[in-house]
Design a protein around this motif. Structure first.
Motif, PDB file in Angstrom:
ATOM      1  N   VAL A  25       0.864  -1.185   0.000  1.00  0.00           N
ATOM      2  CA  VAL A  25       0.000   0.000   0.000  1.00  0.00           C
ATOM      3  C   VAL A  25       0.894   1.226   0.000  1.00  0.00           C
ATOM      4  O   VAL A  25       1.716   1.409   0.899  1.00  0.00           O
ATOM      5  CB  VAL A  25      -0.926   0.017   1.248  1.00  0.00           C
ATOM      6  CG1 VAL A  25      -1.793   1.268   1.245  1.00  0.00           C
ATOM      7  CG2 VAL A  25      -1.779  -1.238   1.290  1.00  0.00           C
ATOM      8  N   LEU A  26       0.722   2.074  -1.035  1.00  0.00           N
ATOM      9  CA  LEU A  26       1.512   3.300  -1.156  1.00  0.00           C
ATOM     10  C   LEU A  26       0.628   4.512  -0.891  1.00  0.00           C
ATOM     11  O   LEU A  26      -0.480   4.591  -1.395  1.00  0.00           O
ATOM     12  CB  LEU A  26       2.096   3.428  -2.563  1.00  0.00           C
ATOM     13  CG  LEU A  26       3.125   2.409  -2.980  1.00  0.00           C
ATOM     14  CD1 LEU A  26       3.441   2.563  -4.453  1.00  0.00           C
ATOM     15  CD2 LEU A  26       4.374   2.552  -2.158  1.00  0.00           C
ATOM     16  N   SER A  27       1.154   5.436  -0.133  1.00  0.00           N
ATOM     17  CA  SER A  27       0.491   6.716   0.081  1.00  0.00           C
ATOM     18  C   SER A  27       1.484   7.798  -0.326  1.00  0.00           C
ATOM     19  O   SER A  27       2.401   8.130   0.433  1.00  0.00           O
ATOM     20  CB  SER A  27       0.083   6.884   1.541  1.00  0.00           C
ATOM     21  OG  SER A  27      -0.414   8.184   1.748  1.00  0.00           O
ATOM     22  N   HIS A  28       1.295   8.319  -1.534  1.00  0.00           N
ATOM     23  CA  HIS A  28       2.210   9.346  -2.031  1.00  0.00           C
ATOM     24  C   HIS A  28       2.050  10.651  -1.246  1.00  0.00           C
ATOM     25  O   HIS A  28       3.008  11.391  -1.068  1.00  0.00           O
ATOM     26  CB  HIS A  28       1.977   9.589  -3.520  1.00  0.00           C
ATOM     27  CG  HIS A  28       2.365   8.423  -4.364  1.00  0.00           C
ATOM     28  ND1 HIS A  28       3.679   8.076  -4.583  1.00  0.00           N
ATOM     29  CD2 HIS A  28       1.623   7.494  -5.015  1.00  0.00           C
ATOM     30  CE1 HIS A  28       3.741   7.004  -5.342  1.00  0.00           C
ATOM     31  NE2 HIS A  28       2.491   6.622  -5.619  1.00  0.00           N
ATOM     32  N   ARG A  29       0.842  10.898  -0.781  1.00  0.00           N
ATOM     33  CA  ARG A  29       0.584  12.117  -0.013  1.00  0.00           C
ATOM     34  C   ARG A  29       1.357  12.117   1.305  1.00  0.00           C
ATOM     35  O   ARG A  29       1.974  13.107   1.671  1.00  0.00           O
ATOM     36  CB  ARG A  29      -0.919  12.263   0.251  1.00  0.00           C
ATOM     37  CG  ARG A  29      -1.288  13.592   0.893  1.00  0.00           C
ATOM     38  CD  ARG A  29      -2.758  13.655   1.220  1.00  0.00           C
ATOM     39  NE  ARG A  29      -3.015  12.706   2.303  1.00  0.00           N
ATOM     40  CZ  ARG A  29      -4.159  12.082   2.502  1.00  0.00           C
ATOM     41  NH1 ARG A  29      -5.166  12.256   1.681  1.00  0.00           N
ATOM     42  NH2 ARG A  29      -4.317  11.261   3.507  1.00  0.00           N
ATOM     43  N   ASP A  30       1.313  10.982   2.011  1.00  0.00           N
ATOM     44  CA  ASP A  30       1.989  10.877   3.315  1.00  0.00           C
ATOM     45  C   ASP A  30       3.424  10.384   3.193  1.00  0.00           C
ATOM     46  O   ASP A  30       4.128  10.301   4.199  1.00  0.00           O
ATOM     47  CB  ASP A  30       1.220   9.925   4.235  1.00  0.00           C
ATOM     48  CG  ASP A  30      -0.182  10.411   4.528  1.00  0.00           C
ATOM     49  OD1 ASP A  30      -0.403  11.638   4.477  1.00  0.00           O
ATOM     50  OD2 ASP A  30      -1.050   9.558   4.790  1.00  0.00           O
ATOM     51  N   LYS A  31       3.828   9.980   1.979  1.00  0.00           N
ATOM     52  CA  LYS A  31       5.166   9.426   1.749  1.00  0.00           C
ATOM     53  C   LYS A  31       5.405   8.189   2.624  1.00  0.00           C
ATOM     54  O   LYS A  31       6.415   8.074   3.308  1.00  0.00           O
ATOM     55  CB  LYS A  31       6.254  10.473   2.003  1.00  0.00           C
ATOM     56  CG  LYS A  31       6.207  11.639   1.060  1.00  0.00           C
ATOM     57  CD  LYS A  31       7.344  11.499   0.115  1.00  0.00           C
ATOM     58  CE  LYS A  31       7.402  12.731  -0.779  1.00  0.00           C
ATOM     59  NZ  LYS A  31       8.110  12.430  -1.979  1.00  0.00           N
ATOM     60  N   LYS A  32       4.414   7.276   2.616  1.00  0.00           N
ATOM     61  CA  LYS A  32       4.512   6.045   3.402  1.00  0.00           C
ATOM     62  C   LYS A  32       4.200   4.854   2.521  1.00  0.00           C
ATOM     63  O   LYS A  32       3.417   4.935   1.577  1.00  0.00           O
ATOM     64  CB  LYS A  32       3.533   6.064   4.570  1.00  0.00           C
ATOM     65  CG  LYS A  32       3.878   7.054   5.649  1.00  0.00           C
ATOM     66  CD  LYS A  32       2.909   6.969   6.789  1.00  0.00           C
ATOM     67  CE  LYS A  32       3.244   7.983   7.868  1.00  0.00           C
ATOM     68  NZ  LYS A  32       2.271   7.933   8.964  1.00  0.00           N
ATOM     69  N   CYS A  33       4.821   3.739   2.860  1.00  0.00           N
ATOM     70  CA  CYS A  33       4.610   2.484   2.159  1.00  0.00           C
ATOM     71  C   CYS A  33       4.428   1.379   3.197  1.00  0.00           C
ATOM     72  O   CYS A  33       5.235   1.241   4.111  1.00  0.00           O
ATOM     73  CB  CYS A  33       5.806   2.176   1.261  1.00  0.00           C
ATOM     74  SG  CYS A  33       5.690   0.598   0.436  1.00  0.00           S
ATOM     75  N   PRO A  65      -4.989   0.024   6.380  1.00  0.00           N
ATOM     76  CA  PRO A  65      -6.036   0.904   5.865  1.00  0.00           C
ATOM     77  C   PRO A  65      -7.348   0.138   5.717  1.00  0.00           C
ATOM     78  O   PRO A  65      -7.355  -1.070   5.507  1.00  0.00           O
ATOM     79  CB  PRO A  65      -5.493   1.328   4.494  1.00  0.00           C
ATOM     80  CG  PRO A  65      -4.494   0.308   4.131  1.00  0.00           C
ATOM     81  CD  PRO A  65      -3.958  -0.263   5.400  1.00  0.00           C
TER      82      PRO A  65
END
Length: 117
Positions: free
Chosen positions: A9-17, A81
């Motif tokens: 799961v990638l979250s580009h907004r939060d810069k988390k993987c 998530p």
């Protein structure tokens, strides 16, 4: 050997993987499997952090075939998530194990009936 987690799961907004690994071992091996999953993907976490410039974390979701979980299970579930509850995840694991057991026993009994005739 390729390290491929079950879900990424990638979250580009939060810069988390999130690297999510799901396992359903026998009840005696729950803790060992959880530790093994965390160590298995540690190098991949570091590589993802460097390549994608994101903070990476491995989440090990391990439920025993009869619903047994480790002490850190609820904490791991809260990170996911979609907000699944611990009871839902345990129920899914147990129903999957029951399905496999029924399929195996049904196939086994069917082959036994055929050989008796």
């Amino acid at each position: 050997m390729a390290n491929k987690p079950d879900v990424v799961v990638l979250s580009h907004r939060d810069k988390k993987c999130l690297l999510i690994e799901v396992s359903i071992p026998g009840d005696r091996n729950v803790l060992m499997k959880e530790i093994k999953n965390i160590h298995k993907y540690r190098d991949l976490e570091i590589e993802v952090s460097r390549m994608w410039r994101m903070k990476a974390k491995t989440v090990s979701v391990v439920v025993g075939a009869l619903g047994v979980v480790s002490q850190g299970f609820r904490k791991n579930i809260e990170i996911l998530p979609g907000g699944p509850s611990a009871v839902e995840v345990q129920k899914i694991a147990v129903l999957g194990a029951v399905y496999l057991f029924r399929k195996f026993v049904g196939d086994f009994l069917w082959t036994q009936v055929e050989t008796w005739n």
